[in-house]
Design a protein around this motif. Structure first.
Motif, PDB file in Angstrom:
ATOM      1  N   VAL A  15       0.846  -1.203   0.000  1.00  0.00           N
ATOM      2  CA  VAL A  15       0.000   0.000   0.000  1.00  0.00           C
ATOM      3  C   VAL A  15       0.878   1.249   0.000  1.00  0.00           C
ATOM      4  O   VAL A  15       0.587   2.227  -0.713  1.00  0.00           O
ATOM      5  CB  VAL A  15      -0.959  -0.013   1.204  1.00  0.00           C
ATOM      6  N   ILE A  16       1.964   1.235   0.753  1.00  0.00           N
ATOM      7  CA  ILE A  16       2.899   2.356   0.744  1.00  0.00           C
ATOM      8  C   ILE A  16       3.505   2.517  -0.650  1.00  0.00           C
ATOM      9  O   ILE A  16       3.676   3.644  -1.139  1.00  0.00           O
ATOM     10  CB  ILE A  16       3.990   2.152   1.816  1.00  0.00           C
ATOM     11  N   ALA A  17       3.800   1.401  -1.308  1.00  0.00           N
ATOM     12  CA  ALA A  17       4.346   1.454  -2.665  1.00  0.00           C
ATOM     13  C   ALA A  17       3.335   2.038  -3.649  1.00  0.00           C
ATOM     14  O   ALA A  17       3.719   2.762  -4.575  1.00  0.00           O
ATOM     15  CB  ALA A  17       4.778   0.058  -3.116  1.00  0.00           C
ATOM     16  N   VAL A  18       2.053   1.749  -3.455  1.00  0.00           N
ATOM     17  CA  VAL A  18       1.024   2.321  -4.329  1.00  0.00           C
ATOM     18  C   VAL A  18       1.055   3.845  -4.227  1.00  0.00           C
ATOM     19  O   VAL A  18       1.047   4.552  -5.243  1.00  0.00           O
ATOM     20  CB  VAL A  18      -0.375   1.774  -3.977  1.00  0.00           C
ATOM     21  N   VAL A  19       1.099   4.359  -3.009  1.00  0.00           N
ATOM     22  CA  VAL A  19       1.117   5.813  -2.811  1.00  0.00           C
ATOM     23  C   VAL A  19       2.380   6.424  -3.417  1.00  0.00           C
ATOM     24  O   VAL A  19       2.326   7.455  -4.095  1.00  0.00           O
ATOM     25  CB  VAL A  19       1.008   6.146  -1.306  1.00  0.00           C
ATOM     26  N   ALA A  24       4.955   9.371  -8.179  1.00  0.00           N
ATOM     27  CA  ALA A  24       5.914   9.348  -9.283  1.00  0.00           C
ATOM     28  C   ALA A  24       5.217   9.200 -10.636  1.00  0.00           C
ATOM     29  O   ALA A  24       5.881   9.257 -11.672  1.00  0.00           O
ATOM     30  CB  ALA A  24       6.907   8.207  -9.088  1.00  0.00           C
ATOM     31  N   GLN A  25       3.915   9.007 -10.640  1.00  0.00           N
ATOM     32  CA  GLN A  25       3.090   8.831 -11.842  1.00  0.00           C
ATOM     33  C   GLN A  25       3.564   7.645 -12.692  1.00  0.00           C
ATOM     34  O   GLN A  25       3.604   7.702 -13.911  1.00  0.00           O
ATOM     35  CB  GLN A  25       3.063  10.102 -12.675  1.00  0.00           C
ATOM     36  N   ASN A  26       3.921   6.570 -12.017  1.00  0.00           N
ATOM     37  CA  ASN A  26       4.326   5.335 -12.685  1.00  0.00           C
ATOM     38  C   ASN A  26       3.141   4.374 -12.616  1.00  0.00           C
ATOM     39  O   ASN A  26       2.951   3.673 -11.623  1.00  0.00           O
ATOM     40  CB  ASN A  26       5.563   4.750 -11.986  1.00  0.00           C
ATOM     41  N   MET A  27       2.334   4.350 -13.676  1.00  0.00           N
ATOM     42  CA  MET A  27       1.089   3.588 -13.646  1.00  0.00           C
ATOM     43  C   MET A  27       1.322   2.078 -13.647  1.00  0.00           C
ATOM     44  O   MET A  27       0.545   1.322 -13.078  1.00  0.00           O
ATOM     45  CB  MET A  27       0.187   3.988 -14.817  1.00  0.00           C
ATOM     46  N   PHE A  28       2.390   1.620 -14.292  1.00  0.00           N
ATOM     47  CA  PHE A  28       2.700   0.191 -14.243  1.00  0.00           C
ATOM     48  C   PHE A  28       3.049  -0.219 -12.816  1.00  0.00           C
ATOM     49  O   PHE A  28       2.609  -1.262 -12.327  1.00  0.00           O
ATOM     50  CB  PHE A  28       3.854  -0.138 -15.189  1.00  0.00           C
ATOM     51  N   ALA A  33       1.742  -2.847  -7.737  1.00  0.00           N
ATOM     52  CA  ALA A  33       1.685  -2.735  -6.284  1.00  0.00           C
ATOM     53  C   ALA A  33       0.261  -2.899  -5.771  1.00  0.00           C
ATOM     54  O   ALA A  33       0.042  -3.493  -4.707  1.00  0.00           O
ATOM     55  CB  ALA A  33       2.261  -1.395  -5.843  1.00  0.00           C
ATOM     56  N   ALA A  34      -0.725  -2.395  -6.521  1.00  0.00           N
ATOM     57  CA  ALA A  34      -2.117  -2.533  -6.088  1.00  0.00           C
ATOM     58  C   ALA A  34      -2.569  -3.985  -6.142  1.00  0.00           C
ATOM     59  O   ALA A  34      -3.239  -4.466  -5.219  1.00  0.00           O
ATOM     60  CB  ALA A  34      -3.024  -1.662  -6.954  1.00  0.00           C
ATOM     61  N   ILE A  35      -2.212  -4.687  -7.202  1.00  0.00           N
ATOM     62  CA  ILE A  35      -2.572  -6.107  -7.297  1.00  0.00           C
ATOM     63  C   ILE A  35      -1.887  -6.892  -6.182  1.00  0.00           C
ATOM     64  O   ILE A  35      -2.497  -7.759  -5.542  1.00  0.00           O
ATOM     65  CB  ILE A  35      -2.213  -6.665  -8.691  1.00  0.00           C
ATOM     66  N   GLY A  41      -3.086  -8.816   0.997  1.00  0.00           N
ATOM     67  CA  GLY A  41      -4.075  -8.424   1.996  1.00  0.00           C
ATOM     68  C   GLY A  41      -5.124  -9.489   2.199  1.00  0.00           C
ATOM     69  O   GLY A  41      -5.503  -9.803   3.332  1.00  0.00           O
ATOM     70  N   PHE A  42      -5.611 -10.053   1.096  1.00  0.00           N
ATOM     71  CA  PHE A  42      -6.612 -11.117   1.207  1.00  0.00           C
ATOM     72  C   PHE A  42      -6.057 -12.317   1.960  1.00  0.00           C
ATOM     73  O   PHE A  42      -6.704 -12.846   2.867  1.00  0.00           O
ATOM     74  CB  PHE A  42      -7.092 -11.551  -0.180  1.00  0.00           C
ATOM     75  N   PHE A  43      -4.857 -12.744   1.588  1.00  0.00           N
ATOM     76  CA  PHE A  43      -4.301 -13.930   2.229  1.00  0.00           C
ATOM     77  C   PHE A  43      -3.943 -13.674   3.697  1.00  0.00           C
ATOM     78  O   PHE A  43      -4.047 -14.586   4.518  1.00  0.00           O
ATOM     79  CB  PHE A  43      -3.096 -14.456   1.454  1.00  0.00           C
ATOM     80  N   SER A  44      -3.543 -12.468   4.030  1.00  0.00           N
ATOM     81  CA  SER A  44      -3.245 -12.190   5.431  1.00  0.00           C
ATOM     82  C   SER A  44      -4.521 -12.196   6.265  1.00  0.00           C
ATOM     83  O   SER A  44      -4.548 -12.781   7.352  1.00  0.00           O
ATOM     84  CB  SER A  44      -2.529 -10.851   5.582  1.00  0.00           C
ATOM     85  N   VAL A  45      -5.585 -11.570   5.761  1.00  0.00           N
ATOM     86  CA  VAL A  45      -6.847 -11.568   6.499  1.00  0.00           C
ATOM     87  C   VAL A  45      -7.405 -12.985   6.600  1.00  0.00           C
ATOM     88  O   VAL A  45      -7.885 -13.403   7.659  1.00  0.00           O
ATOM     89  CB  VAL A  45      -7.854 -10.606   5.831  1.00  0.00           C
TER      90      VAL A  45
END
Length: 59
Positions: A15-19, A24-28, A33-35, A41-45
């Motif tokens: 999540v920090i990497a997404v921000v 930096a406007q690096n959409m890739f 990072a979002a995926i 996140g799913f597997f941790s929960v």
């Protein structure tokens, strides 16, 4: 149970990497990072639920 907490830390870092990548406007990088954040996140929960909450409801 330790695995769930480790994966949760990785998800928070994603999540920090997404921000950071949005700034930096690096959409890739944002997409990757979002995926990663969603998957980790799913597997941790799910892991923490299975180890902590699920045994409380078994009879």
């Amino acid at each position: 149970m330790e695995l769930g907490f480790i994966i949760l830390v990785v998800a928070i870092l994603c999540v920090i990497a997404v921000v950071r990548e949005l700034k930096a406007q690096n959409m890739f990088g944002v997409a990757f990072a979002a995926i990663s954040a969603l998957v980790f996140g799913f597997f941790s929960v799910a892991t923490l639920y299975w180890e902590l909450i699920h045994p409380l409801f078994q009879s």
